[in-house]
Design a protein around this motif. Structure first.
Motif, PDB file in Angstrom:
ATOM      1  N   GLY A 140      -6.808  -5.469  -6.010  1.00 15.58           N
ATOM      2  CA  GLY A 140      -7.593  -4.543  -5.095  1.00 15.58           C
ATOM      3  C   GLY A 140      -8.480  -5.506  -4.722  1.00 15.58           C
ATOM      4  O   GLY A 140      -8.960  -5.044  -3.587  1.00 15.58           O
ATOM      5  N   THR A 141      -8.076  -6.559  -4.127  1.00 15.60           N
ATOM      6  CA  THR A 141      -8.642  -6.883  -3.139  1.00 15.60           C
ATOM      7  C   THR A 141      -7.296  -6.959  -2.370  1.00 15.60           C
ATOM      8  O   THR A 141      -8.128  -6.517  -0.989  1.00 15.60           O
ATOM      9  CB  THR A 141      -8.642  -8.829  -3.585  1.00 15.60           C
ATOM     10  N   ALA A 142      -6.607  -7.019  -2.520  1.00 16.91           N
ATOM     11  CA  ALA A 142      -5.910  -6.392  -0.896  1.00 16.91           C
ATOM     12  C   ALA A 142      -6.422  -4.970  -0.778  1.00 16.91           C
ATOM     13  O   ALA A 142      -6.161  -5.014  -0.121  1.00 16.91           O
ATOM     14  CB  ALA A 142      -4.415  -6.666  -1.527  1.00 16.91           C
ATOM     15  N   SER A 143      -6.048  -4.910  -1.460  1.00 16.00           N
ATOM     16  CA  SER A 143      -6.279  -2.667  -1.206  1.00 16.00           C
ATOM     17  C   SER A 143      -8.122  -2.944  -0.184  1.00 16.00           C
ATOM     18  O   SER A 143      -7.841  -1.663   1.273  1.00 16.00           O
ATOM     19  CB  SER A 143      -6.578  -1.800  -2.354  1.00 16.00           C
ATOM     20  N   LEU A 144      -8.864  -2.964  -0.436  1.00 11.09           N
ATOM     21  CA  LEU A 144     -10.050  -3.601  -0.288  1.00 11.09           C
ATOM     22  C   LEU A 144     -10.081  -4.140   1.460  1.00 11.09           C
ATOM     23  O   LEU A 144     -10.450  -3.873   2.294  1.00 11.09           O
ATOM     24  CB  LEU A 144     -11.572  -4.521  -0.643  1.00 11.09           C
ATOM     25  N   MET A 145      -9.550  -5.091   1.613  1.00 13.29           N
ATOM     26  CA  MET A 145      -8.699  -5.621   2.942  1.00 13.29           C
ATOM     27  C   MET A 145      -8.186  -4.898   3.836  1.00 13.29           C
ATOM     28  O   MET A 145      -8.013  -4.457   4.897  1.00 13.29           O
ATOM     29  CB  MET A 145      -7.703  -7.518   2.534  1.00 13.29           C
ATOM     30  N   ALA A 146      -7.431  -4.284   3.470  1.00 10.83           N
ATOM     31  CA  ALA A 146      -6.229  -3.158   3.976  1.00 10.83           C
ATOM     32  C   ALA A 146      -7.059  -2.146   4.314  1.00 10.83           C
ATOM     33  O   ALA A 146      -6.910  -1.376   5.308  1.00 10.83           O
ATOM     34  CB  ALA A 146      -5.708  -2.775   3.308  1.00 10.83           C
ATOM     35  N   ALA A 147      -8.093  -1.938   3.743  1.00 12.64           N
ATOM     36  CA  ALA A 147      -8.440  -0.371   4.069  1.00 12.64           C
ATOM     37  C   ALA A 147      -9.717  -0.985   5.336  1.00 12.64           C
ATOM     38  O   ALA A 147     -10.106   0.147   6.042  1.00 12.64           O
ATOM     39  CB  ALA A 147     -10.013   0.045   2.828  1.00 12.64           C
ATOM     40  N   TYR A 148      -9.937  -2.399   5.317  1.00 12.83           N
ATOM     41  CA  TYR A 148     -11.003  -2.877   6.542  1.00 12.83           C
ATOM     42  C   TYR A 148     -10.042  -3.537   7.679  1.00 12.83           C
ATOM     43  O   TYR A 148     -11.258  -4.185   8.362  1.00 12.83           O
ATOM     44  CB  TYR A 148     -13.004  -3.453   5.743  1.00 12.83           C
ATOM     45  N   ALA A 149      -9.173  -3.623   7.394  1.00  9.67           N
ATOM     46  CA  ALA A 149      -8.220  -4.246   8.400  1.00  9.67           C
ATOM     47  C   ALA A 149      -9.060  -3.868   9.600  1.00  9.67           C
ATOM     48  O   ALA A 149      -8.774  -2.986   9.814  1.00  9.67           O
ATOM     49  CB  ALA A 149      -6.704  -3.906   7.859  1.00  9.67           C
ATOM     50  N   ASN A 150      -8.592  -4.860  11.243  1.00  8.49           N
ATOM     51  CA  ASN A 150      -9.312  -4.601  11.411  1.00  8.49           C
ATOM     52  C   ASN A 150      -8.444  -5.182  13.201  1.00  8.49           C
ATOM     53  O   ASN A 150      -8.338  -5.491  14.205  1.00  8.49           O
ATOM     54  CB  ASN A 150     -10.931  -5.445  12.132  1.00  8.49           C
ATOM     55  N   SER A 151      -7.002  -5.804  12.152  1.00 11.80           N
ATOM     56  CA  SER A 151      -6.141  -5.501  13.433  1.00 11.80           C
ATOM     57  C   SER A 151      -4.808  -5.065  12.293  1.00 11.80           C
ATOM     58  O   SER A 151      -4.646  -5.406  11.681  1.00 11.80           O
ATOM     59  CB  SER A 151      -6.898  -7.177  13.735  1.00 11.80           C
ATOM     60  N   ALA A 152      -3.301  -4.946  13.804  1.00 14.51           N
ATOM     61  CA  ALA A 152      -2.391  -5.223  12.777  1.00 14.51           C
ATOM     62  C   ALA A 152      -1.782  -6.179  11.727  1.00 14.51           C
ATOM     63  O   ALA A 152      -1.131  -6.253  10.759  1.00 14.51           O
ATOM     64  CB  ALA A 152      -1.157  -4.523  13.624  1.00 14.51           C
ATOM     65  N   GLU A 153      -2.541  -7.693  12.361  1.00 13.99           N
ATOM     66  CA  GLU A 153      -1.197  -8.626  11.351  1.00 13.99           C
ATOM     67  C   GLU A 153      -2.365  -8.612  10.183  1.00 13.99           C
ATOM     68  O   GLU A 153      -2.334  -8.916   9.326  1.00 13.99           O
ATOM     69  CB  GLU A 153      -2.396  -9.991  12.432  1.00 13.99           C
ATOM     70  N   MET A 154      -3.994  -8.163  10.129  1.00 13.63           N
ATOM     71  CA  MET A 154      -5.058  -8.675   9.244  1.00 13.63           C
ATOM     72  C   MET A 154      -4.331  -6.878   7.844  1.00 13.63           C
ATOM     73  O   MET A 154      -3.950  -7.432   7.013  1.00 13.63           O
ATOM     74  CB  MET A 154      -6.151  -8.002   9.068  1.00 13.63           C
ATOM     75  N   LEU A 155      -3.798  -6.259   8.222  1.00 12.41           N
ATOM     76  CA  LEU A 155      -2.823  -4.732   8.276  1.00 12.41           C
ATOM     77  C   LEU A 155      -1.756  -5.239   7.242  1.00 12.41           C
ATOM     78  O   LEU A 155      -1.917  -4.886   5.795  1.00 12.41           O
ATOM     79  CB  LEU A 155      -3.026  -3.735   8.404  1.00 12.41           C
ATOM     80  N   ILE A 156      -0.548  -6.013   8.032  1.00 14.95           N
ATOM     81  CA  ILE A 156       0.684  -6.281   7.549  1.00 14.95           C
ATOM     82  C   ILE A 156       0.189  -7.664   6.402  1.00 14.95           C
ATOM     83  O   ILE A 156       0.497  -7.454   5.155  1.00 14.95           O
ATOM     84  CB  ILE A 156       1.062  -7.507   8.876  1.00 14.95           C
ATOM     85  N   ALA A 157      -0.581  -8.707   6.891  1.00 11.88           N
ATOM     86  CA  ALA A 157      -1.190  -9.370   5.533  1.00 11.88           C
ATOM     87  C   ALA A 157      -1.743  -8.915   4.203  1.00 11.88           C
ATOM     88  O   ALA A 157      -1.305  -9.382   3.091  1.00 11.88           O
ATOM     89  CB  ALA A 157      -1.980 -10.184   6.020  1.00 11.88           C
ATOM     90  N   ALA A 158      -2.364  -7.893   4.242  1.00 14.14           N
ATOM     91  CA  ALA A 158      -3.188  -7.364   3.480  1.00 14.14           C
ATOM     92  C   ALA A 158      -1.829  -6.279   2.128  1.00 14.14           C
ATOM     93  O   ALA A 158      -1.566  -6.490   1.274  1.00 14.14           O
ATOM     94  CB  ALA A 158      -3.795  -6.022   3.518  1.00 14.14           C
ATOM     95  N   ARG A 159      -0.830  -5.839   3.110  1.00 17.39           N
ATOM     96  CA  ARG A 159       0.291  -4.889   2.189  1.00 17.39           C
ATOM     97  C   ARG A 159       1.237  -6.234   1.951  1.00 17.39           C
ATOM     98  O   ARG A 159       1.940  -5.841   0.582  1.00 17.39           O
ATOM     99  CB  ARG A 159       0.868  -4.421   3.147  1.00 17.39           C
ATOM    100  N   ALA A 160       1.318  -7.018   1.832  1.00 20.81           N
ATOM    101  CA  ALA A 160       2.056  -8.751   1.213  1.00 20.81           C
ATOM    102  C   ALA A 160       1.247  -8.728   0.799  1.00 20.81           C
ATOM    103  O   ALA A 160       1.914  -9.195  -0.558  1.00 20.81           O
ATOM    104  CB  ALA A 160       2.364  -9.350   2.607  1.00 20.81           C
ATOM    105  N   VAL A 161      -0.148  -9.228   0.542  1.00 16.46           N
ATOM    106  CA  VAL A 161      -0.784  -9.406  -1.086  1.00 16.46           C
ATOM    107  C   VAL A 161      -0.255  -8.610  -1.570  1.00 16.46           C
ATOM    108  O   VAL A 161      -0.577  -8.389  -2.952  1.00 16.46           O
ATOM    109  CB  VAL A 161      -2.355  -9.633  -1.050  1.00 16.46           C
ATOM    110  N   LEU A 162      -0.887  -7.263  -1.451  1.00 14.12           N
ATOM    111  CA  LEU A 162      -0.243  -6.149  -2.519  1.00 14.12           C
ATOM    112  C   LEU A 162       0.728  -6.011  -3.062  1.00 14.12           C
ATOM    113  O   LEU A 162       1.279  -5.906  -4.247  1.00 14.12           O
ATOM    114  CB  LEU A 162      -0.396  -4.733  -1.687  1.00 14.12           C
ATOM    115  N   GLY A 163       2.171  -6.127  -1.980  1.00 14.28           N
ATOM    116  CA  GLY A 163       2.892  -6.185  -2.385  1.00 14.28           C
ATOM    117  C   GLY A 163       3.872  -7.629  -3.372  1.00 14.28           C
ATOM    118  O   GLY A 163       4.222  -7.268  -4.501  1.00 14.28           O
ATOM    119  N   ILE A 164       2.568  -8.802  -3.593  1.00 19.00           N
ATOM    120  CA  ILE A 164       2.872 -10.089  -4.986  1.00 19.00           C
ATOM    121  C   ILE A 164       1.801  -8.871  -5.755  1.00 19.00           C
ATOM    122  O   ILE A 164       2.546  -9.239  -6.958  1.00 19.00           O
ATOM    123  CB  ILE A 164       1.392 -11.156  -4.443  1.00 19.00           C
TER     124      ILE A 164
END
Length: 515
Positions: free
Chosen positions: A96-120
């Motif tokens: 859930g936290t990673a989903s919120l982080m991905a939804a409001y990502a303001n850079s490609a790096e932040m979205l990649i990191a959020a997708r990695a946490v979603l994978g975890i």
């Protein structure tokens, strides 16, 4: 509560509470499977907003699946030790936290990191749901029905993800494809502690931390190589990647055989039904994912559909999936040998490939029918294989067992796309005229991009792609027909014994508790 494996008391039947808990568990499972395909329609909007490089865009797509595949075995084993309910809730919070982080990502790096946490988070949720299901449904008939539902939801989620992505992006912004995860995770966090029992191995031994990097080094290079081969060909880099992964897999297997407290206990394979289940589940996913590589391209590039229109049509074959698992369970409960049901499932999927091999360049309904037949056969196999495997292993190691099955499924899916995709590509390139522009020799998309330069090229390229799909379908039919024979031979005499420990005279180490 400690269970006695020598007791003749029949297992308690699940009641309303357990079936309600199953419904709660299905929500995160559906979302985890949907996240595999949820970016299909969101990526153009993401590219316009975040302006990722080509490499970053690939990582936005792939990092979720890579992390998920690499950590499944780790999380399954960890759940056996710390408790599957606890790990499930931690994973839900992370997801859930990673989903919120991905939804409001303001850079490609932040979205990649959020997708990695979603994978975890996804890696914790998948084996935990199956382990808890095994704990809640001790009655074999009820467990078979629950696992059938689990398999159907898992398969349907992949198709549903792309459709939901298209609908949300059309009416909202791209971040909405991630925000949809939040209500389900909140519901799980609220109801999980009340409805779900805790289960873990009360004497698991120390956790083998060295096996964590070994398992990831075994899984990730192989999955990476297999995923790249369909589009890039048998490049030496991908062959080396697969080879390195297989070498680490050998080291990982040696570690499991020699260490005192392995991550994946070799004792799991003493159950007569477990080893065949791992292999057959892998082959089943080979067929399911191998066929999807062609059908999605066929709808868009051969029939000329838009992305959302293609996704909606692709959802149609998922309609009969929901009935396949429960129907297979009913057949087994009525006395039909499980080997025959699994064999019939593989034969059904092989028939789906056979139908696909007959498709022409204007065969929408034939392709959709073949996909439906393939999916029904696949869910029939997966539901019975999972039930067989879960009944063949000690209850206190069910997390490790389910994670191994799911890791095998990841390998099978990647292998299906690699091998069948390579066959299709080889036929396509053979059919394209030598005089066609260079880009046309690589992919159908490349040919369509330059089709206005060469009269008739689009028609020739579509026919070439369809010929490649036909060739791959024939190969898939042969592989699944072989799997049907293998299932008949290996499963015919397998008897699933419900037990809570590895040996009849040993005390169980399973600790279960309610709220």
């Amino acid at each position: 509560m400690t269970t006695n494996p020598t007791s003749t008391t029949p297992p308690a039947r699940a009641g309303r509470r357990e079936w309600t808990a199953l419904g709660v568990l299905m929500l995160p499972l559906l979302l985890v499977s949907m996240d595999v395909s949820v970016l299909y329609f969101a990526i153009p909007s993401i590219s316009a907003d975040l302006e990722p490089s080509g490499t970053q865009q690939l990582w936005i797509f792939d990092i979720y699946g890579f992390v998920l595949a690499g950590l499944l075995m780790t999380m399954g084993s960890l759940g056996d030790r710390v408790g599957h309910r606890r790990l499930l809730l931690v994973g839900a919070a992370a997801f859930g936290t990673a989903s919120l982080m991905a939804a409001y990502a303001n850079s490609a790096e932040m979205l990649i990191a959020a997708r990695a946490v979603l994978g975890i988070g996804g890696a914790t949720l998948m084996p935990a749901t199956m382990a808890l299901l095994r704990t809640m449904f001790g009655d074999p008939a009820q467990r078979a029905k629950a696992i059938g539902m689990w398999s159907g939801v898992m398969t349907a989620g992949i198709a549903l993800g792309s459709v939901m992505s298209g609908v949300l992006v059309e009416h909202f912004w791209w971040g909405s494809v991630f925000l949809v995860n939040l209500p389900a995770m909140a519901l799980l966090l609220a109801l999980g502690p009340v409805l779900l029992p805790e289960s873990r191995n009360s004497a698991p031994g120390r956790f083998d931390w060295l096996s964590v990097p070994l398992s990831m080094a075994a899984v990730l290079p192989v999955v990476y190589g297999l995923k790249e081969i369909p589009s890039e060909g048998w490049n030496v880099l991908y062959v080396v990647s697969i080879t390195v992964g297989l070498l680490f897999a050998t080291l990982f297997a040696h570690r499991q055989r020699t260490t005192a407290a392995p991550m994946i206990s070799p004792a799991l394979f003493r159950g007569r039904g477990f080893a065949p289940s791992v292999v057959l589940n892998l082959v089943c996913m080979f067929g399911v994912m191998g066929s999807s590589y062609f059908t999605t391209q066929y709808l868009q590039s051969v029939l000329g559909m838009g992305a959302l229109e293609a996704a909606l049509w692709a959802l149609l074959p998922s309609v009969p999936i929901g009935a396949a698992g429960p129907l297979a369970a009913q057949l087994v409960q009525k006395g039909v040998n499980r080997a025959y049901v699994v064999t019939a499932g593989f034969a059904t999927s092989a028939a789906g490939f056979a139908l696909l091999s007959l498709a022409g360049t204007d065969s929408l309904w034939l392709v959709l029918t073949s996909c439906a037949v393939l999916a029904v056969g696949g869910v029939t196999v997966m539901s019975q294989i999972m039930d067989l495997a879960m009944g063949s292993v000690p209850v206190e190691r069910v997390g490790s067992a389910s994670s191994l099955l799911e890791t095998g499924a990841e390998f099978g899916g990647a292998l299906g796309m690699a091998l069948l995709g390579s066959i299709g590509t080889a036929v396509y390139r053979h059919e394209i005229p030598a005089s066609a522009p260079d880009g046309a020799h690589e992919t159908l998309g490349g040919a369509l991009a330059v089709a206005d330069q060469v009269p008739g090229l689009a028609t020739v390229a579509r026919e070439a792609f369809t010929s490649g799909m036909q060739g791959a379908a024939i190969a898939g039919a042969v592989v699944l027909a072989g799997a049907a024979v293998l299932a008949a031979v290996t499963l015919r005499r397998v008897e699933v014994r419900e037990r809570a420990c590895e040996t009849p005279d040993a005390p169980s180490n399973l600790s279960t508790s309610g709220v």
